[in-house]
Design a protein around this motif. Structure first.
Motif, PDB file in Angstrom:
ATOM      1  N   SER A  53       0.847  -1.190   0.000  1.00  0.00           N
ATOM      2  CA  SER A  53       0.000   0.000   0.000  1.00  0.00           C
ATOM      3  C   SER A  53       0.888   1.247   0.000  1.00  0.00           C
ATOM      4  O   SER A  53       2.100   1.161   0.209  1.00  0.00           O
ATOM      5  CB  SER A  53      -0.878   0.000   1.238  1.00  0.00           C
ATOM      6  OG  SER A  53      -0.071   0.194   2.384  1.00  0.00           O
ATOM      7  N   GLY A  54       0.277   2.414  -0.205  1.00  0.00           N
ATOM      8  CA  GLY A  54       1.036   3.661  -0.243  1.00  0.00           C
ATOM      9  C   GLY A  54       1.818   3.899   1.040  1.00  0.00           C
ATOM     10  O   GLY A  54       2.985   4.288   1.012  1.00  0.00           O
ATOM     11  N   GLY A  55       1.170   3.650   2.186  1.00  0.00           N
ATOM     12  CA  GLY A  55       1.844   3.853   3.465  1.00  0.00           C
ATOM     13  C   GLY A  55       3.006   2.893   3.658  1.00  0.00           C
ATOM     14  O   GLY A  55       4.072   3.276   4.145  1.00  0.00           O
TER      15      GLY A  55
ATOM     16  N   LEU B 158      16.771  13.777   4.453  1.00  0.00           N
ATOM     17  CA  LEU B 158      16.012  14.861   3.829  1.00  0.00           C
ATOM     18  C   LEU B 158      14.678  14.298   3.369  1.00  0.00           C
ATOM     19  O   LEU B 158      14.635  13.280   2.676  1.00  0.00           O
ATOM     20  CB  LEU B 158      16.782  15.415   2.638  1.00  0.00           C
ATOM     21  CG  LEU B 158      18.208  15.885   2.950  1.00  0.00           C
ATOM     22  CD1 LEU B 158      18.959  16.197   1.673  1.00  0.00           C
ATOM     23  CD2 LEU B 158      18.170  17.108   3.854  1.00  0.00           C
ATOM     24  N   MET B 159      13.582  14.942   3.782  1.00  0.00           N
ATOM     25  CA  MET B 159      12.261  14.417   3.434  1.00  0.00           C
ATOM     26  C   MET B 159      11.472  15.478   2.672  1.00  0.00           C
ATOM     27  O   MET B 159      11.233  16.564   3.178  1.00  0.00           O
ATOM     28  CB  MET B 159      11.510  13.993   4.709  1.00  0.00           C
ATOM     29  CG  MET B 159      12.302  13.026   5.578  1.00  0.00           C
ATOM     30  SD  MET B 159      11.452  12.597   7.109  1.00  0.00           S
ATOM     31  CE  MET B 159      10.507  11.202   6.571  1.00  0.00           C
ATOM     32  N   ASP B 160      11.106  15.121   1.434  1.00  0.00           N
ATOM     33  CA  ASP B 160      10.422  16.080   0.558  1.00  0.00           C
ATOM     34  C   ASP B 160       8.944  15.713   0.482  1.00  0.00           C
ATOM     35  O   ASP B 160       8.552  14.877  -0.321  1.00  0.00           O
ATOM     36  CB  ASP B 160      11.070  16.024  -0.830  1.00  0.00           C
ATOM     37  CG  ASP B 160      10.485  17.068  -1.760  1.00  0.00           C
ATOM     38  OD1 ASP B 160       9.678  17.895  -1.294  1.00  0.00           O
ATOM     39  OD2 ASP B 160      10.831  17.053  -2.949  1.00  0.00           O
ATOM     40  N   GLU B 161       8.138  16.327   1.336  1.00  0.00           N
ATOM     41  CA  GLU B 161       6.697  16.052   1.410  1.00  0.00           C
ATOM     42  C   GLU B 161       6.389  14.555   1.337  1.00  0.00           C
ATOM     43  O   GLU B 161       5.584  14.128   0.507  1.00  0.00           O
ATOM     44  CB  GLU B 161       5.962  16.774   0.276  1.00  0.00           C
ATOM     45  CG  GLU B 161       6.212  18.268   0.292  1.00  0.00           C
ATOM     46  CD  GLU B 161       5.145  19.021  -0.503  1.00  0.00           C
ATOM     47  OE1 GLU B 161       3.993  18.570  -0.496  1.00  0.00           O
ATOM     48  OE2 GLU B 161       5.478  20.052  -1.086  1.00  0.00           O
ATOM     49  N   PRO B 162       7.008  13.756   2.197  1.00  0.00           N
ATOM     50  CA  PRO B 162       6.868  12.311   2.038  1.00  0.00           C
ATOM     51  C   PRO B 162       5.475  11.788   2.350  1.00  0.00           C
ATOM     52  O   PRO B 162       5.144  10.658   2.004  1.00  0.00           O
ATOM     53  CB  PRO B 162       7.877  11.742   3.035  1.00  0.00           C
ATOM     54  CG  PRO B 162       8.009  12.796   4.075  1.00  0.00           C
ATOM     55  CD  PRO B 162       7.830  14.104   3.367  1.00  0.00           C
ATOM     56  N   PHE B 163       4.649  12.611   3.013  1.00  0.00           N
ATOM     57  CA  PHE B 163       3.328  12.110   3.410  1.00  0.00           C
ATOM     58  C   PHE B 163       2.207  12.723   2.580  1.00  0.00           C
ATOM     59  O   PHE B 163       1.036  12.433   2.795  1.00  0.00           O
ATOM     60  CB  PHE B 163       3.072  12.406   4.895  1.00  0.00           C
ATOM     61  CG  PHE B 163       4.192  11.944   5.779  1.00  0.00           C
ATOM     62  CD1 PHE B 163       4.552  10.609   5.810  1.00  0.00           C
ATOM     63  CD2 PHE B 163       4.889  12.843   6.570  1.00  0.00           C
ATOM     64  CE1 PHE B 163       5.582  10.169   6.617  1.00  0.00           C
ATOM     65  CE2 PHE B 163       5.930  12.406   7.382  1.00  0.00           C
ATOM     66  CZ  PHE B 163       6.279  11.067   7.402  1.00  0.00           C
TER      67      PHE B 163
ATOM     68  N   ALA C 187      -5.310  10.482   5.173  1.00  0.00           N
ATOM     69  CA  ALA C 187      -5.123  11.126   6.475  1.00  0.00           C
ATOM     70  C   ALA C 187      -4.822  10.123   7.585  1.00  0.00           C
ATOM     71  O   ALA C 187      -3.955  10.361   8.432  1.00  0.00           O
ATOM     72  CB  ALA C 187      -6.359  11.943   6.827  1.00  0.00           C
ATOM     73  N   ILE C 188      -5.493   8.973   7.560  1.00  0.00           N
ATOM     74  CA  ILE C 188      -5.310   7.997   8.645  1.00  0.00           C
ATOM     75  C   ILE C 188      -3.899   7.420   8.608  1.00  0.00           C
ATOM     76  O   ILE C 188      -3.188   7.383   9.618  1.00  0.00           O
ATOM     77  CB  ILE C 188      -6.360   6.871   8.521  1.00  0.00           C
ATOM     78  CG1 ILE C 188      -7.758   7.465   8.682  1.00  0.00           C
ATOM     79  CG2 ILE C 188      -6.112   5.790   9.548  1.00  0.00           C
ATOM     80  CD1 ILE C 188      -8.871   6.519   8.321  1.00  0.00           C
ATOM     81  N   THR C 189      -3.474   7.008   7.426  1.00  0.00           N
ATOM     82  CA  THR C 189      -2.119   6.477   7.272  1.00  0.00           C
ATOM     83  C   THR C 189      -1.082   7.523   7.654  1.00  0.00           C
ATOM     84  O   THR C 189      -0.083   7.238   8.314  1.00  0.00           O
ATOM     85  CB  THR C 189      -1.893   6.073   5.802  1.00  0.00           C
ATOM     86  OG1 THR C 189      -2.966   5.242   5.393  1.00  0.00           O
ATOM     87  CG2 THR C 189      -0.596   5.328   5.632  1.00  0.00           C
TER      88      THR C 189
ATOM     89  N   TYR D 173       3.149   9.754  11.331  1.00  0.00           N
ATOM     90  CA  TYR D 173       3.703  10.806  12.194  1.00  0.00           C
ATOM     91  C   TYR D 173       4.207  10.189  13.492  1.00  0.00           C
ATOM     92  O   TYR D 173       5.297  10.507  13.961  1.00  0.00           O
ATOM     93  CB  TYR D 173       2.645  11.868  12.529  1.00  0.00           C
ATOM     94  CG  TYR D 173       2.208  12.712  11.364  1.00  0.00           C
ATOM     95  CD1 TYR D 173       3.056  12.938  10.289  1.00  0.00           C
ATOM     96  CD2 TYR D 173       0.946  13.306  11.348  1.00  0.00           C
ATOM     97  CE1 TYR D 173       2.639  13.712   9.222  1.00  0.00           C
ATOM     98  CE2 TYR D 173       0.525  14.080  10.291  1.00  0.00           C
ATOM     99  CZ  TYR D 173       1.367  14.281   9.228  1.00  0.00           C
ATOM    100  OH  TYR D 173       0.955  15.042   8.176  1.00  0.00           O
ATOM    101  N   GLY D 174       3.374   9.289  14.064  1.00  0.00           N
ATOM    102  CA  GLY D 174       3.771   8.614  15.295  1.00  0.00           C
ATOM    103  C   GLY D 174       5.014   7.767  15.100  1.00  0.00           C
ATOM    104  O   GLY D 174       5.968   7.851  15.864  1.00  0.00           O
ATOM    105  N   ASP D 175       5.005   6.970  14.005  1.00  0.00           N
ATOM    106  CA  ASP D 175       6.144   6.087  13.741  1.00  0.00           C
ATOM    107  C   ASP D 175       7.423   6.878  13.520  1.00  0.00           C
ATOM    108  O   ASP D 175       8.485   6.525  14.023  1.00  0.00           O
ATOM    109  CB  ASP D 175       5.863   5.240  12.493  1.00  0.00           C
ATOM    110  CG  ASP D 175       4.714   4.281  12.713  1.00  0.00           C
ATOM    111  OD1 ASP D 175       4.284   4.155  13.877  1.00  0.00           O
ATOM    112  OD2 ASP D 175       4.247   3.685  11.734  1.00  0.00           O
TER     113      ASP D 175
END
Lengths: 255, 274
Positions: B153-155, B174-179, B184-186, B191-193
């Protein structure tokens, strides 16, 4: 299992129609021999070794020429993809020569190399190389740029980047190009063997041509069947594993 | 506390602090009609182990800045120092996680995580495999070791991309808008992980986003950027304890202040960013 049965039934039906057509007596058996006659020819030719020998000669020419063609075509395609100038020059040349039916190389090959194996090899290489160049170059130009960017940050540059990232990323294109190259090479080799007698080896095309000269239709049809069979086996042995690989890894195609 | 069990033998730690300095970086894009300035005199100092977020609307040059830090794009003026050494090209010390996972479909999950490790010197093949396994465990996907990319899956893909970027132990991630491409749920799960992984690995992270809430949730410090040309307008320190919940009221208060500030910097004509 069910699919196998359907396949067997289909080809059995074709044979039956053929048998019925010959049995009806409307066509001369010289022009349309029965399946039994063809099978008899194949059995005899198999037993006296002439068929296997011809197949071996043809396959050797084809495989050697094909692999030389791929070995030239892959790097040339990758080079072509690197710059607009190469695309306008090598790419245009490849496109032009690919549209040339490869049997058209036969007269040139005969004048350059004479009635030699070299002439056969040349025709097969020319049949293979341009399809591979075009497909590889298109594949390399169409990979998502993010693959190359990700690879570069992970320390993959230069040769490593080309062989470990760009070539595998272009694989869906490359495999279809190699398949087309194989088809072109196979057709051009058959044409060349029918046209030209080469004393160092009698290939399937030559056996086919002798069948015509002897008006022996069972031989003509028998050799044609062998040629079809080799095409099918080559597809299964050479390309099916690659296509399965692509389907499994890229998740393309229906399952 | 080393809950994830990273021994010193598994992840080669750098001895000196991995400080990243962006020193007066400017960048122009040359189009046939005009030169467009994308970045104007950007200065940043990132301490070892810090989590930095750059926030701004699209067109503020934040991705360009990340590319310059990564070494994928050269700066026209100024320079980037990674551990006091000027950056002159991409390299494994600054690994990037992109908006798309950019995983390689011809490799399985394990092969993808191994890709950077295989190009990291000073490790035996056995160590590389161990490190790859540990990072798959870290993102909770060790069961999917032999899965292919399209089966995830995407997540999950972004988790593998995170494992792949962390495995060679870069100075900076370096993270470029990775989410941005996730639901929203994933996203909230990740964020927690990510906070948990950041805490256990003590990795320096620079994250680029257009989402103010995301920045406030993840960053120690958040920089607001405004576009044309891209400039750093304001710095926010986020004093909240970790792990942070993106839906907490304390966070919402900070987000409100930052959104207002961003709106002011963008001027009256433009609506605020998301």
């Amino acid at each position: 299992m069910k699919r196998t049965l359907v396949g067997v039934a289909f080809f059995a039906a074709l044979l039956l129609i053929w048998q019925a057509a010959t049995a009806s007596g409307r066509w001369s058996p010289v022009l349309l021999p029965s399946p039994w006659l063809v099978a008899e020819y194949l059995w005899d030719a198999l037993r006296d070794g002439s068929l296997l020998e011809a197949t071996a000669v043809t396959m050797k020419r084809l495989l050697v020429g094909y692999f030389i063609g791929v070995a030239i075509g892959l790097p040339l395609g990758l080079i072509t993809s690197t710059s607009r100038y190469f695309e306008d020059t090598i790419g245009a040349l490849a496109l032009g020569l690919q549209t040339l039916p490869s049997v058209c190389w036969v007269p040139l090959a005969l004048l350059w190399f004479g009635q030699t194996e070299m002439a056969m090899l040349f025709v097969v290489v020319m049949g293979t190389v341009w399809s591979v160049v075009i497909a590889t170059s298109a594949g390399a130009r169409n990979i998502p740029p993010i693959y190359a960017r990700a690879a570069r940050t992970m320390g993959s540059e230069g040769f490593d980047k080309w062989t470990r990232v760009i070539l595998p990323a272009a694989l869906p294109y490359v495999v279809s190009g190699m398949k087309q190259g194989w088809a072109f090479a196979w057709r051009s080799l058959m044409a060349a063997e029918i046209f030209v007698t080469i004393l160092t080896g009698f290939g399937l095309g030559q056996v086919l041509q002798y069948g015509r000269e002897l008006s022996s239709m069972d031989q003509v049809i028998g050799v044609m069947l062998v040629i079809v069979l080799i095409g099918l086996i080559a597809d299964k042995v050479l390309f099916s594993p690659w296509e399965r690989f692509l389907h499994r890894r890229w998740g393309t195609g229906f399952k | 506390m080393s809950a994830t069990g990273f021994g010193p033998q598994s992840a080669p730690q750098s001895t000196s602090p991995a400080k990243l300095v962006v020193d007066g970086v400017s960048k122009w894009f040359r189009t046939p009609r005009a030169d467009v300035q994308a970045l104007d005199n950007i200065n940043l100092r990132v301490e070892d182990g810090e989590f930095i977020c750059l926030v701004g609307p699209s067109g503020c040059g934040k991705t360009t800045l990340l590319d310059i830090i990564a070494g994928l794009t050269p700066a026209d003026q100024g320079r980037v120092l990674d551990d006091d050494k000027p950056v002159d090209g991409p390299g494994r010390h600054r690994l990037v996680m992109f908006q798309e996972p950019a995983l390689f479909p011809w490799l399985d999950v394990f092969g993808n995580v191994m890709f950077g490790l295989k190009r990291t010197p000073g490790l035996t093949d056995k160590q590389r495999r161990e490190i790859a396994d540990q990072h798959l465990q870290l993102v909770g996907l060790e069961k999917f070791k032999h899965a292919f990319v399209h089966e995830l899956s995407g997540g999950m893909k972004q988790r593998i991309a995170l494992a792949r970027a962390l495995a060679p132990d870069p100075h900076v991630l370096l993270m470029d808008e990775p989410f941005a491409a996730l639901d929203a749920i994933t996203r909230e799960q990740l964020y927690g992980d990510l906070q948990e992984i950041w805490r256990s690995r003590k990795k320096t992270i620079i994250l680029v986003t257009h989402d103010v809430r995301e920045a406030a949730c993840l960053g120690d410090r958040v920089f607001l950027l405004s576009p044309s040309p891209g400039r750093i307008r304001e710095e926010f320190k986020i004093p909240l304890a970790r792990p942070r919940d993106i839906n907490s009221p304390e966070l919402a208060a900070i987000v409100q202040r930052m959104t207002l500030a961003l709106r002011n910097h963008l001027g009256p004509r433009k609506e605020a960013a998301e």
